[in-house]
Design a protein around this motif. Sequence first.
Motif, PDB file in Angstrom:
ATOM      1  N   ILE A  48      47.012 111.185 -42.898  1.00 11.17           N
ATOM      2  CA  ILE A  48      47.564 109.920 -42.730  1.00 11.17           C
ATOM      3  C   ILE A  48      47.346 109.180 -41.225  1.00 11.17           C
ATOM      4  O   ILE A  48      47.732 109.832 -40.293  1.00 11.17           O
ATOM      5  CB  ILE A  48      49.231 110.114 -42.852  1.00 11.17           C
ATOM      6  CG1 ILE A  48      49.517 110.878 -44.103  1.00 11.17           C
ATOM      7  CG2 ILE A  48      49.874 108.886 -42.520  1.00 11.17           C
ATOM      8  CD1 ILE A  48      50.844 111.023 -44.526  1.00 11.17           C
ATOM      9  N   LEU A  52      52.331 103.484 -41.640  1.00  8.99           N
ATOM     10  CA  LEU A  52      52.966 102.893 -43.027  1.00  8.99           C
ATOM     11  C   LEU A  52      53.599 101.485 -42.966  1.00  8.99           C
ATOM     12  O   LEU A  52      54.353 101.500 -41.996  1.00  8.99           O
ATOM     13  CB  LEU A  52      53.517 104.002 -43.516  1.00  8.99           C
ATOM     14  CG  LEU A  52      52.885 105.426 -44.119  1.00  8.99           C
ATOM     15  CD1 LEU A  52      54.098 106.200 -44.643  1.00  8.99           C
ATOM     16  CD2 LEU A  52      51.974 104.900 -45.085  1.00  8.99           C
ATOM     17  N   THR A 121      50.022 110.625 -52.257  1.00 10.03           N
ATOM     18  CA  THR A 121      49.074 110.589 -51.582  1.00 10.03           C
ATOM     19  C   THR A 121      48.354 109.415 -51.609  1.00 10.03           C
ATOM     20  O   THR A 121      48.154 108.805 -50.280  1.00 10.03           O
ATOM     21  CB  THR A 121      47.775 111.513 -52.068  1.00 10.03           C
ATOM     22  OG1 THR A 121      47.627 111.173 -53.482  1.00 10.03           O
ATOM     23  CG2 THR A 121      48.328 113.036 -51.756  1.00 10.03           C
ATOM     24  N   VAL A 122      48.588 108.207 -52.558  1.00  8.52           N
ATOM     25  CA  VAL A 122      48.228 107.165 -52.474  1.00  8.52           C
ATOM     26  C   VAL A 122      48.866 106.248 -51.732  1.00  8.52           C
ATOM     27  O   VAL A 122      48.474 105.581 -50.777  1.00  8.52           O
ATOM     28  CB  VAL A 122      48.348 106.449 -53.770  1.00  8.52           C
ATOM     29  CG1 VAL A 122      47.970 104.927 -53.715  1.00  8.52           C
ATOM     30  CG2 VAL A 122      47.091 107.194 -54.875  1.00  8.52           C
ATOM     31  N   THR A 125      48.457 107.157 -47.867  1.00  9.29           N
ATOM     32  CA  THR A 125      47.069 107.010 -47.228  1.00  9.29           C
ATOM     33  C   THR A 125      46.972 105.302 -47.509  1.00  9.29           C
ATOM     34  O   THR A 125      45.770 104.933 -47.137  1.00  9.29           O
ATOM     35  CB  THR A 125      45.982 107.937 -47.725  1.00  9.29           C
ATOM     36  OG1 THR A 125      45.899 107.452 -49.206  1.00  9.29           O
ATOM     37  CG2 THR A 125      46.418 109.196 -47.642  1.00  9.29           C
ATOM     38  N   SER A 126      47.720 104.807 -48.145  1.00  5.20           N
ATOM     39  CA  SER A 126      47.610 103.357 -48.108  1.00  5.20           C
ATOM     40  C   SER A 126      47.398 102.697 -46.675  1.00  5.20           C
ATOM     41  O   SER A 126      46.527 101.431 -46.768  1.00  5.20           O
ATOM     42  CB  SER A 126      48.677 102.524 -48.787  1.00  5.20           C
ATOM     43  OG  SER A 126      49.891 102.609 -48.212  1.00  5.20           O
ATOM     44  N   ASN A 128      45.578 103.831 -44.432  1.00  6.70           N
ATOM     45  CA  ASN A 128      44.517 104.273 -43.713  1.00  6.70           C
ATOM     46  C   ASN A 128      43.119 103.212 -43.932  1.00  6.70           C
ATOM     47  O   ASN A 128      43.296 102.272 -44.810  1.00  6.70           O
ATOM     48  CB  ASN A 128      43.828 105.750 -44.557  1.00  6.70           C
ATOM     49  CG  ASN A 128      44.708 106.900 -44.122  1.00  6.70           C
ATOM     50  OD1 ASN A 128      45.604 106.823 -43.532  1.00  6.70           O
ATOM     51  ND2 ASN A 128      44.382 107.798 -44.686  1.00  6.70           N
ATOM     52  N   VAL A 130      39.527 101.561 -44.843  1.00  8.78           N
ATOM     53  CA  VAL A 130      38.975 101.757 -46.513  1.00  8.78           C
ATOM     54  C   VAL A 130      37.881 102.933 -46.239  1.00  8.78           C
ATOM     55  O   VAL A 130      37.262 102.954 -45.243  1.00  8.78           O
ATOM     56  CB  VAL A 130      38.178 100.251 -46.578  1.00  8.78           C
ATOM     57  CG1 VAL A 130      37.508 100.534 -47.928  1.00  8.78           C
ATOM     58  CG2 VAL A 130      39.180  99.441 -46.602  1.00  8.78           C
ATOM     59  N   GLN A 132      38.981 105.982 -46.480  1.00  8.77           N
ATOM     60  CA  GLN A 132      39.574 107.296 -45.925  1.00  8.77           C
ATOM     61  C   GLN A 132      40.877 107.186 -46.549  1.00  8.77           C
ATOM     62  O   GLN A 132      41.927 108.151 -46.174  1.00  8.77           O
ATOM     63  CB  GLN A 132      39.781 107.065 -44.314  1.00  8.77           C
ATOM     64  CG  GLN A 132      38.467 107.348 -43.749  1.00  8.77           C
ATOM     65  CD  GLN A 132      38.599 107.551 -42.219  1.00  8.77           C
ATOM     66  OE1 GLN A 132      39.987 107.650 -41.714  1.00  8.77           O
ATOM     67  NE2 GLN A 132      37.767 107.393 -41.509  1.00  8.77           N
ATOM     68  N   ARG A 133      41.224 106.629 -47.591  1.00 12.41           N
ATOM     69  CA  ARG A 133      42.478 106.617 -48.431  1.00 12.41           C
ATOM     70  C   ARG A 133      42.150 107.751 -49.436  1.00 12.41           C
ATOM     71  O   ARG A 133      40.870 107.993 -49.818  1.00 12.41           O
ATOM     72  CB  ARG A 133      42.778 105.154 -49.061  1.00 12.41           C
ATOM     73  CG  ARG A 133      43.036 104.016 -48.193  1.00 12.41           C
ATOM     74  CD  ARG A 133      43.162 102.803 -48.665  1.00 12.41           C
ATOM     75  NE  ARG A 133      43.469 102.004 -47.564  1.00 12.41           N
ATOM     76  CZ  ARG A 133      43.067 100.639 -47.701  1.00 12.41           C
ATOM     77  NH1 ARG A 133      42.521 100.103 -48.808  1.00 12.41           N
ATOM     78  NH2 ARG A 133      43.200  99.716 -46.757  1.00 12.41           N
TER      79      ARG A 133
END
Length: 174
Positions: A48, A52, A121-122, A125-126, A128, A130, A132-133
Amino acid sequence: MTTRNLSLLLLWGCRLAIAGFLATMLIGAWVSYENPEVLVLARGDVPILGDLSLWAWLGSVLVAAAVMAVAIYVLLQAHQLFDIYRAGDLLSVAAATQISRIGRGTLLMAIASVLAHPVLTVLLTSANPVGQRAVSVALSSNDASLLLLAGLLTVIGRALREAAAVAAENKAFV
């Protein structure tokens, strides 16, 4: 130790576990705001990197809470089963129904656990950059064990229901 005493002990164990799960949900939501990694169900495979959004964090908390809610449902059904046993109603349709509900809840718990991980996880990591998601799918021996336990409890519930019907029929003859 008699069945009634053991049932009473396990009934209180369910109550304590439910209280612990509720406390864990509240503390987890509070701690996860600053440290969202705690929402990834103790798996360290999700980097992460970004901050967020409120919606991603809230969605993550709701997904984790949904998994915990299924576990609490199973504990509530076990609580009711131990209450039935404490009352001395060992071979009954009510006990069979509770065992079947615990089996279905355990199946739902296994499914929820498997489905929650990729959703978390989606969401986590949203933020992160592009590339690295991530989407991470995980199956564990715990999930397999829950599926096996769910099947076992379902069969036991059905067998107990049939045994209770035979016992009631025999009791009617006497």
